[in-house]
Design an enzyme around this catalytic site. Structure first.
Site, mmCIF file in Angstrom:
data_model
loop_
_atom_site.group_PDB
_atom_site.id
_atom_site.type_symbol
_atom_site.label_atom_id
_atom_site.label_comp_id
_atom_site.label_asym_id
_atom_site.label_seq_id
_atom_site.Cartn_x
_atom_site.Cartn_y
_atom_site.Cartn_z
ATOM 1 N N GLU A 252 0.782 -1.224 -0.125
ATOM 2 C CA GLU A 252 0.047 0.032 0.184
ATOM 3 C C GLU A 252 0.816 1.259 0.025
ATOM 4 O OE1 GLU A 252 -3.379 0.549 0.059
ATOM 5 O OE2 GLU A 252 -3.823 -1.784 -0.078
ATOM 6 N N CYS B 108 -2.080 9.586 2.292
ATOM 7 C CA CYS B 108 -1.652 8.929 1.248
ATOM 8 C C CYS B 108 -2.425 9.353 -0.048
ATOM 9 C CB CYS B 108 -1.599 7.454 1.232
ATOM 10 S SG CYS B 108 -3.054 6.763 1.813
HETATM 11 P P1 NAD Z 1 8.172 4.663 5.135
HETATM 12 O O1 NAD Z 1 8.045 3.869 3.937
HETATM 13 O O2 NAD Z 1 9.424 5.848 5.280
HETATM 14 O O3 NAD Z 1 7.952 3.784 6.546
HETATM 15 C C1 NAD Z 1 7.049 2.775 6.404
HETATM 16 C C2 NAD Z 1 7.548 1.755 7.572
HETATM 17 O O4 NAD Z 1 8.748 0.969 6.900
HETATM 18 C C3 NAD Z 1 7.931 2.046 8.759
HETATM 19 O O5 NAD Z 1 7.527 1.130 9.835
HETATM 20 C C4 NAD Z 1 9.238 2.081 8.744
HETATM 21 O O6 NAD Z 1 10.008 1.820 10.034
HETATM 22 C C5 NAD Z 1 9.757 1.111 7.827
HETATM 23 N N1 NAD Z 1 10.879 1.367 7.213
HETATM 24 C C6 NAD Z 1 11.180 2.691 6.764
HETATM 25 N N2 NAD Z 1 12.559 2.521 6.113
HETATM 26 C C7 NAD Z 1 12.813 1.130 5.947
HETATM 27 C C8 NAD Z 1 13.818 0.501 5.118
HETATM 28 N N3 NAD Z 1 14.745 0.939 4.643
HETATM 29 N N4 NAD Z 1 13.747 -0.721 5.228
HETATM 30 C C9 NAD Z 1 12.837 -1.394 5.897
HETATM 31 N N5 NAD Z 1 11.988 -0.773 6.575
HETATM 32 C C10 NAD Z 1 11.966 0.601 6.629
HETATM 33 O O7 NAD Z 1 6.706 5.443 5.117
HETATM 34 P P2 NAD Z 1 6.265 6.701 6.029
HETATM 35 O O8 NAD Z 1 6.995 7.769 5.919
HETATM 36 O O9 NAD Z 1 5.987 6.090 7.363
HETATM 37 O O10 NAD Z 1 4.785 6.827 5.526
HETATM 38 C C11 NAD Z 1 4.605 7.785 4.248
HETATM 39 C C12 NAD Z 1 4.429 7.189 2.905
HETATM 40 O O11 NAD Z 1 3.457 6.036 3.096
HETATM 41 C C13 NAD Z 1 3.722 7.919 2.005
HETATM 42 O O12 NAD Z 1 4.405 7.763 0.844
HETATM 43 C C14 NAD Z 1 2.448 7.655 1.987
HETATM 44 O O13 NAD Z 1 2.023 7.701 0.690
HETATM 45 C C15 NAD Z 1 2.333 6.191 2.181
HETATM 46 N N6 NAD Z 1 1.251 5.737 2.602
HETATM 47 C C16 NAD Z 1 0.273 4.997 2.025
HETATM 48 C C17 NAD Z 1 -0.820 4.464 2.574
HETATM 49 C C18 NAD Z 1 -1.720 3.507 1.555
HETATM 50 O O14 NAD Z 1 -2.729 2.937 2.326
HETATM 51 N N7 NAD Z 1 -1.380 3.323 0.496
HETATM 52 C C19 NAD Z 1 -1.230 4.616 3.569
HETATM 53 C C20 NAD Z 1 -0.454 5.632 4.429
HETATM 54 C C21 NAD Z 1 0.843 6.104 3.828
#
Ligand code: NAD
Length: 442
Positions: free
Chosen positions: A194, A228
């Protein structure tokens, strides 16, 4: 393990979870406020009540969702009765983001457990207070062999990804989505991703501008734009722009007052790193409203930007904050030139009274989901699949689809022994013409 097969047991545990969420609602709301000053109203409508209604629907429908589903048999197998059995994948890893930290962690967790899986949840480290409350609730409701929460940051996430899972459900950025997909590929683990994207909001000359402005301001600035499916940018018919911008200004002021920094209804940016990134996207020369920032307090005012170029940093990636660029178009080919610059977005919004225009937009462009004459609300109907396409995600969930996401669909043909037509068996001599006729007839 009892939760794997026993539906009554799963329902009992989910009811316990429901009670615990209701009991701890104010603690959850406080945690969300602590983490990024999410207003209590938004915490209720987008987080706690959302999870509560997901739990209620799951408890109510679990029995029917999990039943083997009888399907019409193929006449080629006559006589038979055919079924789809849903079985849990096994060990599920859920990695969730910070922007709706309670809802986006709990909803997949509820469905994964409801479908009979063993679940490990890694919530976001950027909203630590909410993650702590989640961990506490989960530890109280579930045995740790059923569902557990592992808190931590990137290293913890990477360590979990290096293990073998039967399903991975990830919500977050496109960049990390690719890391998850790579890790999953090693063991051919199925995933739901997602993700996000640059979601456009297109307004034509027939739109009800005042209402459009009101609904866009709501969808863009709720959660301080950290949604998002928030409209990322406006693309409006050139002649309508100045009128529309006036309405936008009016609606922002109505919602958040003359100084949104004093409004109890406007959240903050999650941390100073993200706040800095967003501030760097604001070109003061292009600000037509707002633009005030306070890095120390992670505040950025609802800001409107007059944008004419797609080459700026602001128009490069998903904004994910309270900055709204307004671009214009004259012909439909101008719309195409903008949309085609980006990967397929998670959401797409069309404001128009012209049914042909909205139909053309829906058919022409590929995107996760969206609305005509509103923003964000498609997420509220759990009969609609929620998910992206292309770079905005793989898979979809909500309602029965969430249960199905976490279930392998096993096809079973129960063949009768009463009749055994000889035609399929070798030797095939003199059978080809008959089988061709039969296949043609079927
Ligand atoms: P992110 O990808 O930075 O982090 C999400 C999760 O991944 C966190 O738990 C984090 O600890 C983990 N993570 C971060 N870097 C990592 C790595 N290098 N390796 C493994 N795991 C890692 O996202 P965010 O900043 O928490 O959220 C924002 C993003 O999420 C935006 O792009 C938004 O559009 C998207 N989002 C999508 C939805 C959806 O339902 N499609 C919903 C909410 C947010």
């Amino acid at each position: 393990m009892e939760y794997k097969t026993n539906i009554t047991f799963r329902k009992e545990v989910l009811t316990k979870l429901l009670n615990e969420v209701i009991l701890n609602e104010s603690e959850i709301i406080d945690a969300l406020y602590f983490d990024f000053k999410k207003p209590a109203f938004e915490a209720v409508i987008t987080e706690t009540s959302y999870v509560i209604s997901e739990l209620k629907a799951t408890i109510k429908n679990l029995k029917s969702w999990s039943k083997p589903k009888r399907v019409f048999p193929s006449l080629l197998n006559f006589p038979s009765t055919d079924y789809i059995y849903k079985e849990p994948y096994g060990k599920v890893l859920i990695i969730s983001p910070w922007n709706y930290p309670f809802q986006l962690a709990l909803c997949p967790l509820i469905s994964a457990f409801a479908a009979g899986n063993q679940v490990v949840l890694k919530p976001s480290e950027l909203t630590p207070k909410t993650s702590e409350v989640i961990a506490k609730i989960i530890a109280k409701v579930f045995h740790k062999t059923e569902v557990s929460v592992i808190e931590g940051g990137v290293e913890v996430s990477q360590k979990l990804l290096s293990e073998r899972w039967d399903y991975i459900f990830f919500t977050g950025s496109v960049a990390v989505g690719k890391i998850v997909a790579k890790a999953a590929a090693i063991n051919l683990t199925p995933t739901t991703l997602e993700l996000g994207g640059k979601s456009p909001c297109i307004i034509d000359e027939t739109a009800n501008l005042k209402l459009a402005a009101k609904r866009i301001v709501w969808g863009k600035f709720i959660n301080a734009g950290q949604t998002c499916i928030a409209p990322d940018y406006i693309l409006i018919q050139k002649n309508m722009k100045s009128h529309f911008v006036d309405y936008l200004k009016e609606e922002i002021t109505k919602a958040y007052g003359e100084n949104p920094a004093d409004s109890p209804d406007f959240a903050r940016i999650v941390n100073s790193k993200n706040c800095e990134r967003l501030i760097s996207l604001i070109d003061p020369k292009k600000v037509i409203f707002g633009g005030q920032t306070d890095l120390e307090n992670c505040y950025i005012a609802p800001t409107l930007i007059e944008e004419t170029s797609l080459e700026t940093e602001l128009m490069k990636d998903e904004i994910f904050g309270p900055i709204l660029p307004v671009l214009t178009y004259e012909k439909e080919t101008d719309i195409e030139a903008v949309i085609s610059r980006y990967e397929k977005p998670l959401a797409f919004y069309i404001f128009t009274e012209n049914k042909v225009f909205s139909k053309n937009m829906i058919q022409k462009y590929s995107f996760g989901g969206g609305c005509v004459n509103d923003t964000i609300i498609h997420i509220l109907n759990n009969r609609l699949p929620f998910g992206g396409v292309g770079h905005s995600g793989i898979g979809a969930y909500h309602g029965i689809l969430s249960f199905d996401t976490f279930s392998h669909k096993k096809s079973i043909v129960k063949k009768s022994n009463l009749l055994d037509l000889p035609i399929r068996y070798a030797p095939y001599k003199n059978k080809l013409a008959t089988i061709k006729k039969l296949l043609n007839w079927l």
